[in-house]
Design a protein around this motif. Sequence first.
Motif, mmCIF file in Angstrom:
data_model
loop_
_atom_site.group_PDB
_atom_site.id
_atom_site.type_symbol
_atom_site.label_atom_id
_atom_site.label_comp_id
_atom_site.label_asym_id
_atom_site.label_seq_id
_atom_site.Cartn_x
_atom_site.Cartn_y
_atom_site.Cartn_z
ATOM 1 N N LEU A 1 -23.763 -11.359 -28.149
ATOM 2 C CA LEU A 1 -24.364 -10.236 -28.437
ATOM 3 C C LEU A 1 -24.422 -9.679 -29.683
ATOM 4 O O LEU A 1 -23.411 -9.426 -30.293
ATOM 5 C CB LEU A 1 -23.684 -9.024 -27.511
ATOM 6 N N GLY A 2 -25.561 -9.604 -30.324
ATOM 7 C CA GLY A 2 -25.718 -9.169 -31.825
ATOM 8 C C GLY A 2 -25.951 -7.788 -31.859
ATOM 9 O O GLY A 2 -26.942 -7.127 -31.276
ATOM 10 N N LEU A 3 -25.360 -6.888 -32.753
ATOM 11 C CA LEU A 3 -25.498 -5.355 -32.681
ATOM 12 C C LEU A 3 -25.927 -4.982 -34.305
ATOM 13 O O LEU A 3 -25.208 -5.438 -35.085
ATOM 14 C CB LEU A 3 -24.200 -4.730 -32.306
ATOM 15 N N ALA A 4 -27.112 -4.292 -34.320
ATOM 16 C CA ALA A 4 -27.555 -4.128 -35.845
ATOM 17 C C ALA A 4 -26.657 -2.664 -36.093
ATOM 18 O O ALA A 4 -26.599 -1.608 -35.545
ATOM 19 C CB ALA A 4 -28.765 -3.805 -35.716
ATOM 20 N N SER A 5 -26.107 -2.936 -37.337
ATOM 21 C CA SER A 5 -25.498 -1.660 -38.028
ATOM 22 C C SER A 5 -26.249 -1.701 -39.376
ATOM 23 O O SER A 5 -27.358 -2.014 -39.660
ATOM 24 C CB SER A 5 -24.042 -1.769 -38.435
ATOM 25 N N THR A 6 -25.652 -0.851 -40.430
ATOM 26 C CA THR A 6 -26.567 -0.488 -41.543
ATOM 27 C C THR A 6 -25.571 -0.600 -42.829
ATOM 28 O O THR A 6 -24.221 -0.341 -42.757
ATOM 29 C CB THR A 6 -26.974 0.970 -41.422
ATOM 30 N N ILE A 7 -26.185 -0.969 -44.003
ATOM 31 C CA ILE A 7 -25.320 -0.699 -45.199
ATOM 32 C C ILE A 7 -25.084 0.802 -45.558
ATOM 33 O O ILE A 7 -23.854 0.779 -46.387
ATOM 34 C CB ILE A 7 -26.426 -1.194 -46.395
ATOM 35 N N MET B 1 -13.246 -7.283 -22.956
ATOM 36 C CA MET B 1 -14.372 -7.995 -22.073
ATOM 37 C C MET B 1 -14.636 -9.328 -22.349
ATOM 38 O O MET B 1 -15.198 -10.142 -21.499
ATOM 39 C CB MET B 1 -15.617 -6.853 -22.133
ATOM 40 N N GLY B 2 -14.289 -10.073 -23.378
ATOM 41 C CA GLY B 2 -14.143 -11.339 -23.689
ATOM 42 C C GLY B 2 -15.852 -11.499 -24.077
ATOM 43 O O GLY B 2 -16.301 -12.766 -23.831
ATOM 44 N N ILE B 3 -16.539 -10.648 -24.571
ATOM 45 C CA ILE B 3 -17.772 -10.817 -25.056
ATOM 46 C C ILE B 3 -17.848 -11.304 -26.378
ATOM 47 O O ILE B 3 -17.305 -10.689 -27.336
ATOM 48 C CB ILE B 3 -18.793 -9.667 -24.759
ATOM 49 N N ASP B 4 -18.599 -12.239 -26.835
ATOM 50 C CA ASP B 4 -18.775 -12.588 -28.379
ATOM 51 C C ASP B 4 -19.793 -11.442 -28.856
ATOM 52 O O ASP B 4 -21.050 -11.633 -28.883
ATOM 53 C CB ASP B 4 -19.406 -13.942 -28.384
ATOM 54 N N ALA B 5 -19.317 -10.549 -29.290
ATOM 55 C CA ALA B 5 -20.241 -9.379 -29.738
ATOM 56 C C ALA B 5 -20.153 -9.279 -31.306
ATOM 57 O O ALA B 5 -18.785 -9.340 -32.119
ATOM 58 C CB ALA B 5 -19.750 -7.953 -29.304
ATOM 59 N N VAL B 6 -21.059 -9.418 -32.121
ATOM 60 C CA VAL B 6 -21.241 -9.565 -33.574
ATOM 61 C C VAL B 6 -21.849 -8.450 -34.059
ATOM 62 O O VAL B 6 -22.886 -8.204 -33.847
ATOM 63 C CB VAL B 6 -21.663 -11.088 -34.012
ATOM 64 N N THR B 7 -21.483 -7.878 -35.242
ATOM 65 C CA THR B 7 -22.088 -6.537 -35.740
ATOM 66 C C THR B 7 -22.987 -7.131 -36.983
ATOM 67 O O THR B 7 -22.193 -7.810 -37.988
ATOM 68 C CB THR B 7 -21.037 -5.797 -36.130
ATOM 69 N N TYR B 8 -24.163 -6.648 -37.462
ATOM 70 C CA TYR B 8 -24.914 -7.137 -38.495
ATOM 71 C C TYR B 8 -24.982 -5.698 -39.410
ATOM 72 O O TYR B 8 -25.918 -4.903 -39.150
ATOM 73 C CB TYR B 8 -26.234 -7.684 -38.047
ATOM 74 N N ARG B 9 -24.408 -5.728 -40.497
ATOM 75 C CA ARG B 9 -24.757 -4.569 -41.518
ATOM 76 C C ARG B 9 -25.857 -5.033 -42.450
ATOM 77 O O ARG B 9 -25.801 -5.776 -43.164
ATOM 78 C CB ARG B 9 -23.441 -4.437 -42.331
ATOM 79 N N ILE B 10 -27.101 -4.156 -41.949
ATOM 80 C CA ILE B 10 -28.260 -4.399 -42.577
ATOM 81 C C ILE B 10 -28.584 -3.657 -43.759
ATOM 82 O O ILE B 10 -28.477 -2.448 -43.948
ATOM 83 C CB ILE B 10 -29.323 -4.561 -41.454
ATOM 84 N N ALA B 11 -29.167 -4.334 -44.802
ATOM 85 C CA ALA B 11 -29.457 -3.647 -46.145
ATOM 86 C C ALA B 11 -30.747 -3.103 -45.909
ATOM 87 O O ALA B 11 -31.202 -2.859 -44.952
ATOM 88 C CB ALA B 11 -29.405 -4.827 -47.279
ATOM 89 N N ALA B 12 -31.013 -2.573 -47.097
ATOM 90 C CA ALA B 12 -32.543 -1.791 -47.173
ATOM 91 C C ALA B 12 -33.623 -2.805 -46.968
ATOM 92 O O ALA B 12 -33.538 -3.978 -47.585
ATOM 93 C CB ALA B 12 -32.604 -1.066 -48.715
ATOM 94 N N ILE B 13 -34.396 -2.669 -45.791
ATOM 95 C CA ILE B 13 -35.380 -3.719 -45.483
ATOM 96 C C ILE B 13 -36.837 -3.195 -45.840
ATOM 97 O O ILE B 13 -36.776 -2.041 -45.579
ATOM 98 C CB ILE B 13 -35.065 -4.179 -43.839
ATOM 99 N N TRP B 14 -37.596 -3.990 -46.262
ATOM 100 C CA TRP B 14 -38.987 -3.706 -46.715
ATOM 101 C C TRP B 14 -39.789 -4.700 -46.239
ATOM 102 O O TRP B 14 -39.548 -5.880 -46.578
ATOM 103 C CB TRP B 14 -39.104 -3.183 -48.139
ATOM 104 N N GLY B 15 -41.232 -4.375 -46.244
ATOM 105 C CA GLY B 15 -42.207 -5.483 -46.098
ATOM 106 C C GLY B 15 -43.211 -5.020 -44.843
ATOM 107 O O GLY B 15 -43.102 -3.676 -44.333
ATOM 108 N N PRO B 16 -44.124 -6.102 -44.185
ATOM 109 C CA PRO B 16 -45.161 -5.669 -43.296
ATOM 110 C C PRO B 16 -44.346 -5.039 -42.014
ATOM 111 O O PRO B 16 -43.343 -5.305 -41.586
ATOM 112 C CB PRO B 16 -45.593 -7.161 -42.983
ATOM 113 N N LEU B 17 -45.035 -3.955 -41.832
ATOM 114 C CA LEU B 17 -44.795 -2.987 -40.555
ATOM 115 C C LEU B 17 -43.496 -2.058 -40.832
ATOM 116 O O LEU B 17 -43.135 -1.227 -39.985
ATOM 117 C CB LEU B 17 -44.314 -3.784 -39.444
#
Length: 322
Positions: A115-121, A165-181
């Motif tokens: 389970l991947g979870l989006a976080s933020t810079i 819960m024994g779930i492989d949960a990983v957090t992703y700290r995402i930088a400033a994102i730019w581009g199409p859409l």
Amino acid sequence: MILITGGLGFIGTHTTRALLDLGESCVLVQRRTARLPDAFADEAGKRVFVEQADLADEAALLEIGRRHDITGIVHLAGSMPWPPGAYEPLDGARRAVTSLLNVFRAAQEWQVSRLGLASTIGVYGGAETGSPLREDVPLPMTALHPIPGFKKIGELMADHLSRTMGIDAVTYRIAAIWGPLGHTPSPFFAAPQLVHAAARGVAPDLSTLRSGAHADDGIDMCYVKDCGRALALLQLAGTLRHRVYNVASGRMTPNSEVVAAIRKIVPDAQADLPGGRDPGAPARGEYLDVTRLREDTGFEPAYDTERAVADYLAWLRTGNDR
């Protein structure tokens, strides 16, 4: 098959493309009805499926797993009160936390591999350390905006639930994102406005920026196609050694570098910025350490500033409005 919440959104669309390119199939979950982009037309109903569900509705979310064989989840939809003012404060907070808990419930019921979870810079705001910012930097317990505030709540909850819960949960700290859409105007950095203005032959409107409209102001900017590929690699990696990963370019990109890249393609672009740094901006431009991401997935950004600007301008000039 990977389920992506917010799968038809800005980052979600590019993460879907990256997962498809790596041989996966995807289920894209949106709260509102949304049209599948033309780029996925050939895979619709074969490798790409769209489902409508409110993540605060546990039954609706779990029902998706009865129609599809879900093996992993990338949770990109914001588990936060959004948009601002849309809900009474307690109701908004309850919906935000409930949606995250429901995603964990689904991960448990479907027995997903990760389970991947989006976080933020933004969670690094107020951290008392210099750049590059590593994932093990102590974070302050306060936040000046609901996005980093609820992302911190989500990170703490994910750490607790992954262990209990024994779930492989990983957090992703995402930088400033730019581009199409991507969303423009951005209140956080100037690049989207600068590129959009150059594509349309007008002067950029930087009035929405909270700070950082000078030539030497900058931030860690990751092109959205690189971001999508990084998230796909993290989702599919056989073993990840950490619970938190920075997803970023790993460097600070100043506004002057973006302007120079624009003027290589649009020499007369109206992109003059005041010199130096904005007096109201932070004393330093922050960027993220991406050592963990590189070591555990082999990720390297494919888009430097010049290639990213060229790709973004080409996209906008074909008639796309964002």
